[in-house]
Design a protein around this motif. Sequence first.
Motif, PDB file in Angstrom:
ATOM      1  N   GLN A 184       1.656 -12.177   3.417  1.00  0.00           N
ATOM      2  CA  GLN A 184       0.932 -13.012   2.485  1.00  0.00           C
ATOM      3  C   GLN A 184      -0.584 -12.922   2.684  1.00  0.00           C
ATOM      4  N   SER A 185      -0.999 -12.713   3.933  1.00  0.00           N
ATOM      5  CA  SER A 185      -2.418 -12.522   4.209  1.00  0.00           C
ATOM      6  C   SER A 185      -2.920 -11.230   3.572  1.00  0.00           C
ATOM      7  N   ALA A 186      -2.111 -10.162   3.694  1.00  0.00           N
ATOM      8  CA  ALA A 186      -2.493  -8.874   3.105  1.00  0.00           C
ATOM      9  C   ALA A 186      -2.488  -8.944   1.578  1.00  0.00           C
ATOM     10  N   ILE A 187      -1.522  -9.678   1.020  1.00  0.00           N
ATOM     11  CA  ILE A 187      -1.463  -9.825  -0.435  1.00  0.00           C
ATOM     12  C   ILE A 187      -2.653 -10.642  -0.947  1.00  0.00           C
ATOM     13  N   LYS A 188      -3.093 -11.613  -0.153  1.00  0.00           N
ATOM     14  CA  LYS A 188      -4.301 -12.357  -0.538  1.00  0.00           C
ATOM     15  C   LYS A 188      -5.505 -11.428  -0.577  1.00  0.00           C
ATOM     16  N   ASP A 189      -5.578 -10.496   0.395  1.00  0.00           N
ATOM     17  CA  ASP A 189      -6.655  -9.507   0.388  1.00  0.00           C
ATOM     18  C   ASP A 189      -6.606  -8.685  -0.902  1.00  0.00           C
ATOM     19  N   TRP A 190      -5.382  -8.360  -1.342  1.00  0.00           N
ATOM     20  CA  TRP A 190      -5.195  -7.581  -2.568  1.00  0.00           C
ATOM     21  C   TRP A 190      -5.645  -8.394  -3.781  1.00  0.00           C
ATOM     22  N   TYR A 191      -5.255  -9.657  -3.810  1.00  0.00           N
ATOM     23  CA  TYR A 191      -5.646 -10.563  -4.895  1.00  0.00           C
ATOM     24  C   TYR A 191      -7.168 -10.698  -4.952  1.00  0.00           C
ATOM     25  N   ASP A 192      -7.798 -10.873  -3.798  1.00  0.00           N
ATOM     26  CA  ASP A 192      -9.255 -11.019  -3.741  1.00  0.00           C
ATOM     27  C   ASP A 192      -9.954  -9.735  -4.190  1.00  0.00           C
ATOM     28  N   LEU A 193      -9.419  -8.591  -3.767  1.00  0.00           N
ATOM     29  CA  LEU A 193     -10.028  -7.315  -4.151  1.00  0.00           C
ATOM     30  C   LEU A 193      -9.992  -7.131  -5.667  1.00  0.00           C
ATOM     31  N   LEU A 194      -8.861  -7.435  -6.266  1.00  0.00           N
ATOM     32  CA  LEU A 194      -8.746  -7.290  -7.723  1.00  0.00           C
ATOM     33  C   LEU A 194      -9.723  -8.210  -8.443  1.00  0.00           C
TER      34      LEU A 194
END
Length: 246
Positions: A184-194
Amino acid sequence: MKVKEVAELTGISVRTLHHYDEIGLLSPGRKAESGYREYTDEDLETLQQILFFRELGFPLKKIKDVLNSPSFDRREALLLQKKMLLEKRSRLDQMIALVEKTIQHAEGEIQMTNEEKFQGFDFSHNPYEKEARERWGGEAVDRSNAKLADMSVEKRDAMAAKMNDIYRKLAGLRQGAPDSEEAQSAIKDWYDLLNNNFGSYSLEAFKGLGQMYVADERFTKNIDQFGEGLAQFMSKAMTIFADKTK
């Protein structure tokens, strides 16, 4: 025919056939005495139609809409597919001819002008753009395109490197649970990047994007280059993130 037999006949993975069944695109139409569902000859004809459309770059949702339309006619569809495939072949023939001329130019046999070097290329159409506009609206796509256009080459390269880092990190986690703290931490990074680079993504749009990762084989193929099953893992993790963050 059982699902394994269809997979062997067509070269499509069992997982893909199961996915087509899950989304209601193609479900085995007959139940055998053993209790297993079997594909009929009519199902195989439908599968052939699906694969023709996939070859032409149609997203699965669009194919489902076409096949379920009351006005759908198989013969008309085949004639249209033939026309589109001939157009695709013509474009490929142009590109092959351009490659051959470029080889001759590189070997000193002919001279090409700068204009001739780029004849045949056409970047005016993004195959994902129409789909994105339909799903999330043109305004979000326009903002995304504007941000990309304003980026320097260095910034684009840095962003691409960061994207690949996140892909690799998630690929290393894909055998675990998509709701784990690390995932979930990595997916948040993905969400923030987008959101930082491609415009404002709502949680619902982010969740929908994750669903496209498995619904559209073009996305699945690209993402799974970092590890088989990564697209499926990301899709689940993105759904969990969106639902929990609401």
